[in-house]
Scaffold this motif. Structure first.
Motif, PDB file in Angstrom:
ATOM      1  N   ASN A 177      -8.824   8.804 -43.477  1.00 24.99           N
ATOM      2  CA  ASN A 177      -7.562   9.492 -43.499  1.00 24.99           C
ATOM      3  C   ASN A 177      -7.153   8.770 -44.475  1.00 24.99           C
ATOM      4  N   SER A 178      -7.931   9.129 -46.415  1.00 25.73           N
ATOM      5  CA  SER A 178      -7.259   8.920 -47.574  1.00 25.73           C
ATOM      6  C   SER A 178      -7.900   9.678 -48.223  1.00 25.73           C
ATOM      7  N   LEU A 179      -6.468  10.017 -48.937  1.00 25.96           N
ATOM      8  CA  LEU A 179      -7.325  10.937 -50.400  1.00 25.96           C
ATOM      9  C   LEU A 179      -6.904  10.430 -51.534  1.00 25.96           C
ATOM     10  N   LYS A 180      -8.011  10.319 -52.656  1.00 21.28           N
ATOM     11  CA  LYS A 180      -7.388   9.872 -53.716  1.00 21.28           C
ATOM     12  C   LYS A 180      -7.005  11.263 -55.138  1.00 21.28           C
ATOM     13  N   ALA A 181      -6.513  10.861 -56.073  1.00 22.05           N
ATOM     14  CA  ALA A 181      -5.693  11.359 -56.969  1.00 22.05           C
ATOM     15  C   ALA A 181      -5.820  10.415 -58.966  1.00 22.05           C
ATOM     16  N   VAL A 182      -5.569  11.378 -59.190  1.00 20.68           N
ATOM     17  CA  VAL A 182      -6.178  11.256 -60.817  1.00 20.68           C
ATOM     18  C   VAL A 182      -4.798  10.282 -61.323  1.00 20.68           C
ATOM     19  N   GLY A 183      -4.435   9.054 -61.774  1.00 20.73           N
ATOM     20  CA  GLY A 183      -2.858   8.911 -61.991  1.00 20.73           C
ATOM     21  C   GLY A 183      -3.376   8.474 -63.085  1.00 20.73           C
ATOM     22  N   TYR A 184      -2.173   7.670 -63.553  1.00 19.42           N
ATOM     23  CA  TYR A 184      -2.012   7.081 -65.299  1.00 19.42           C
ATOM     24  C   TYR A 184      -2.799   6.896 -65.428  1.00 19.42           C
ATOM     25  N   ASP A 185      -3.800   6.762 -67.082  1.00 18.22           N
ATOM     26  CA  ASP A 185      -4.724   6.855 -68.057  1.00 18.22           C
ATOM     27  C   ASP A 185      -5.368   6.757 -66.976  1.00 18.22           C
ATOM     28  N   GLY A 186      -5.972   7.547 -65.947  1.00 18.04           N
ATOM     29  CA  GLY A 186      -7.386   7.798 -65.082  1.00 18.04           C
ATOM     30  C   GLY A 186      -7.681   6.531 -64.101  1.00 18.04           C
ATOM     31  N   HIS A 187      -6.629   6.027 -63.952  1.00 15.46           N
ATOM     32  CA  HIS A 187      -6.506   5.505 -62.312  1.00 15.46           C
ATOM     33  C   HIS A 187      -6.301   5.986 -61.444  1.00 15.46           C
ATOM     34  N   ALA A 188      -7.077   5.454 -60.013  1.00 19.52           N
ATOM     35  CA  ALA A 188      -6.451   6.080 -59.003  1.00 19.52           C
ATOM     36  C   ALA A 188      -5.369   6.120 -58.277  1.00 19.52           C
ATOM     37  N   MET A 189      -4.902   7.106 -57.475  1.00 23.17           N
ATOM     38  CA  MET A 189      -3.959   6.636 -56.902  1.00 23.17           C
ATOM     39  C   MET A 189      -4.297   6.774 -55.502  1.00 23.17           C
ATOM     40  N   GLU A 190      -4.164   6.362 -54.231  1.00 19.09           N
ATOM     41  CA  GLU A 190      -4.346   6.233 -53.279  1.00 19.09           C
ATOM     42  C   GLU A 190      -3.390   6.710 -52.032  1.00 19.09           C
ATOM     43  N   TYR A 191      -3.297   8.223 -51.208  1.00 25.06           N
ATOM     44  CA  TYR A 191      -3.125   8.964 -50.536  1.00 25.06           C
ATOM     45  C   TYR A 191      -3.652   8.115 -49.142  1.00 25.06           C
ATOM     46  N   GLN A 192      -2.740   7.076 -48.284  1.00 17.67           N
ATOM     47  CA  GLN A 192      -2.649   6.768 -47.074  1.00 17.67           C
ATOM     48  C   GLN A 192      -2.190   7.652 -46.167  1.00 17.67           C
TER      49      GLN A 192
END
Length: 134
Positions: free
Chosen positions: A97-112
């Motif tokens: 139940n988790s998705l990941k997106a590319v955030g600022y400067d390539g850092h990952a953002m977690e969608y929980q």
């Protein structure tokens, strides 16, 4: 006691356990415990949502001040969260139940995602904020 043995198995994370009692001194507890675990444990583990369609929808920030959408395009999930700032890249599955997106400067953002009865998506935690699925 000679001629009788027992073994107690506990799983504190799932809050389950069982006891095996036998009237013999020569018994392979590992085999029976693996068998019982295969039957019982899956019933207590939250099943991950892997169908992209279940994530699609509008999510409103708790308190109602903002919203974001998760939508399907060409079979991939996308988010409107900070869409003018972040690259237009698809979300990817990154666990239960988790998705990941590319955030600022390539850092990952977690969608929980939080699920309810029947593994239906109820809410999303993103950047320490709670978003309720509408």
């Amino acid at each position: 006691m000679l001629g009788a043995r027992c073994e107690i198995v506990l799983n504190p994370d799932l809050k389950i356990g069982w006891v095996v009692l036998v009237n013999t001194t020569d018994f392979q507890f590992n085999r029976i415990n693996d068998y019982i675990a295969g039957l019982v444990v899956p019933q207590y583990i939250e099943k991950p949502v892997t169908e992209p369609e279940k994530y699609v929808g509008t999510y409103t920030l708790e308190g109602g001040y903002d919203s974001l959408k998760i939508y399907l395009k060409d079979g991939r999930l996308y988010s409107t969260y900070l869409e003018k700032v972040l690259p237009d890249l698809p979300l990817s599955f990154s666990g239960s139940n988790s998705l990941k997106a590319v955030g600022y400067d390539g850092h990952a953002m977690e969608y929980q995602f939080t699920t309810g009865p029947g593994s239906a998506i109820k809410a999303l935690t993103l950047n320490q904020l709670m978003w309720i699925k509408q």
